[in-house]
Design a protein around this motif. Structure first.
Motif, PDB file in Angstrom:
ATOM      1  N   ALA A 289       4.894 -23.133 -15.347  1.00  0.00           N
ATOM      2  CA  ALA A 289       6.324 -22.988 -15.064  1.00  0.00           C
ATOM      3  C   ALA A 289       6.532 -22.808 -13.568  1.00  0.00           C
ATOM      4  N   ILE A 290       7.738 -23.148 -13.140  1.00  0.00           N
ATOM      5  CA  ILE A 290       8.194 -22.834 -11.790  1.00  0.00           C
ATOM      6  C   ILE A 290       9.306 -21.818 -11.945  1.00  0.00           C
ATOM      7  N   ILE A 291       9.072 -20.620 -11.417  1.00  0.00           N
ATOM      8  CA  ILE A 291       9.984 -19.498 -11.642  1.00  0.00           C
ATOM      9  C   ILE A 291      10.503 -18.973 -10.302  1.00  0.00           C
ATOM     10  N   LEU A 292      11.573 -18.214 -10.353  1.00  0.00           N
ATOM     11  CA  LEU A 292      12.122 -17.514  -9.200  1.00  0.00           C
ATOM     12  C   LEU A 292      11.944 -16.034  -9.473  1.00  0.00           C
ATOM     13  N   SER A 293      11.136 -15.366  -8.630  1.00  0.00           N
ATOM     14  CA  SER A 293      10.688 -14.028  -8.993  1.00  0.00           C
ATOM     15  C   SER A 293      10.326 -13.220  -7.753  1.00  0.00           C
ATOM     16  N   ARG A 294      10.347 -11.893  -7.911  1.00  0.00           N
ATOM     17  CA  ARG A 294       9.832 -11.017  -6.847  1.00  0.00           C
ATOM     18  C   ARG A 294       8.321 -11.148  -6.749  1.00  0.00           C
ATOM     19  N   GLY A 295       7.686 -11.505  -7.831  1.00  0.00           N
ATOM     20  CA  GLY A 295       6.243 -11.682  -7.875  1.00  0.00           C
ATOM     21  C   GLY A 295       5.821 -11.845  -9.316  1.00  0.00           C
TER      22      GLY A 295
ATOM     23  N   VAL B 278       3.376 -21.017 -11.706  1.00  0.00           N
ATOM     24  CA  VAL B 278       2.503 -20.107 -12.452  1.00  0.00           C
ATOM     25  C   VAL B 278       1.910 -20.822 -13.667  1.00  0.00           C
ATOM     26  N   CYS B 279       0.681 -20.444 -13.982  1.00  0.00           N
ATOM     27  CA  CYS B 279       0.019 -20.898 -15.201  1.00  0.00           C
ATOM     28  C   CYS B 279      -1.101 -19.915 -15.508  1.00  0.00           C
ATOM     29  N   LYS B 280      -1.676 -20.021 -16.674  1.00  0.00           N
ATOM     30  CA  LYS B 280      -2.860 -19.242 -16.983  1.00  0.00           C
ATOM     31  C   LYS B 280      -4.034 -19.785 -16.159  1.00  0.00           C
ATOM     32  N   PRO B 281      -4.907 -18.921 -15.659  1.00  0.00           N
ATOM     33  CA  PRO B 281      -6.030 -19.428 -14.845  1.00  0.00           C
ATOM     34  C   PRO B 281      -6.824 -20.524 -15.545  1.00  0.00           C
ATOM     35  N   MET B 282      -7.085 -20.358 -16.826  1.00  0.00           N
ATOM     36  CA  MET B 282      -7.883 -21.354 -17.542  1.00  0.00           C
ATOM     37  C   MET B 282      -7.140 -22.672 -17.713  1.00  0.00           C
TER      38      MET B 282
END
Length: 294
Positions: A145-151, A271-275
């Motif tokens: 995903a592409i998110i808008l976030s503080r972290g 973001v994604c899961k490392p695997m």
């Protein structure tokens, strides 16, 4: 024709997974190997190349400088090999990525560039999801995903895509009526448009004005940045959002209020899961996104 000797491919696969996942244990789990079996494969590769690729301490493996140079040299060649095989095969099915994207990022930054990704990887197709709680669904209904976030949350592979400034954006006529200098009495009579998942943008903006306790006539909540821009363009209120969005919209009805910038508490992240980086659709999109600098 000279046939060059190739390294043990299973050992090379083990090496690449340890580097990409950042964990020998995760790589062993992914390959269904015991830690000792994984270590033996790495040792076989080190013996083949004649270099120490990792340091080992307390069951942890850390790349040496030679290991990093080896990875940087080999990884692009492996990608070229995968692309060559993909291009020559008639049996490979489509590569499909389930991607969560915020609508404004999608329309302004992603879609204008997707054609170049399609030209590079014609078998890669993307299912777009603009639903709620994108980050929480990564690894479940979403590959990434592409998110808008503080972290992003811990446990996710995350790449920060930008750093932003918060601006107050309004209709040109509204801006003229407010003048060039912030006036508390006038601002308290205005309606402000706030994204319901980004409330701290307004707090940061008020603090920069020295008006942290400013109470406007009304605050209208939105869950869509695109609709916030349209509402501001129609004179329905002052939108507190990233300056980048107004610039990319190129809407002559809109302008920034006042002449100052505020560091945004929020950034866009991939973001994604490392695997998940071991999945070819995720890896192709990730690498293109980072290189394209969206």
């Amino acid at each position: 024709m000279v046939v060059r000797r190739l390294p043990p491919l299973r050992a090379l696969e083990a090496f690449m997974r340890v580097v990409r996942l950042g964990s020998a244990r995760a790589a062993a789990d992914e390959l269904a190997l015991s830690p000792s079996a994984l270590s033996r494969r790495i040792t076989n590769l080190e013996e083949f190349v004649g270099k120490k690729l990792f340091t080992r301490a307390h069951q942890a493996m850390k790349l040496t400088d030679e290991g990093r140079h080896f990875y940087d040299a080999v990884q692009p060649k492996l990608e070229e090999l995968a692309l060559a095989i993909e291009g020559q095969s008639e049996n490979l099915s489509l590569l499909r990525l389930h991607l969560g994207v915020l609508p404004l990022f999608g329309s302004q930054r992603l879609f204008p560039r997707l054609a170049e990704l399609r030209r590079m990887h014609p078998r890669l197709h993307i299912d777009i999801d603009t639903g709620a709680h994108l980050e929480d669904r990564v690894g479940d209904t979403l590959d990434a995903a592409i998110i808008l976030s503080r972290g992003p949350k811990s446990g996710l592979h995350a790449v920060r895509l930008d750093e932003n400034k918060v601006h107050a954006i309004s209709n040109v006529e509204v801006a003229k009526s407010l003048g060039d200098t912030p006036d508390r009495a006038i601002l308290e009579k205005q309606t402000f448009l706030i994204h319901n998942e980004l409330p701290e943008s307004f707090t940061a903006w008020k603090e920069e004005l020295g008006m942290r306790d400013l109470e406007p006539a009304a605050i209208d909540q939105f869950d869509s940045g695109q609709l916030m821009l349209e509402a501001a363009a129609q004179g329905l209120g002052i939108a507190i959002m990233h300056d980048d969005h107004r610039r990319r919209a190129a809407d002559p009805r809109l302008t920034d209020l006042f002449d100052f910038e505020v560091d945004s508490p929020y950034s866009y992240w991939f973001v994604c899961k490392p695997m998940a980086l071991e999945q070819r659709p995720v890896r192709l999109f990730h690498d293109w996104l980072v290189k394209a600098g969206l």
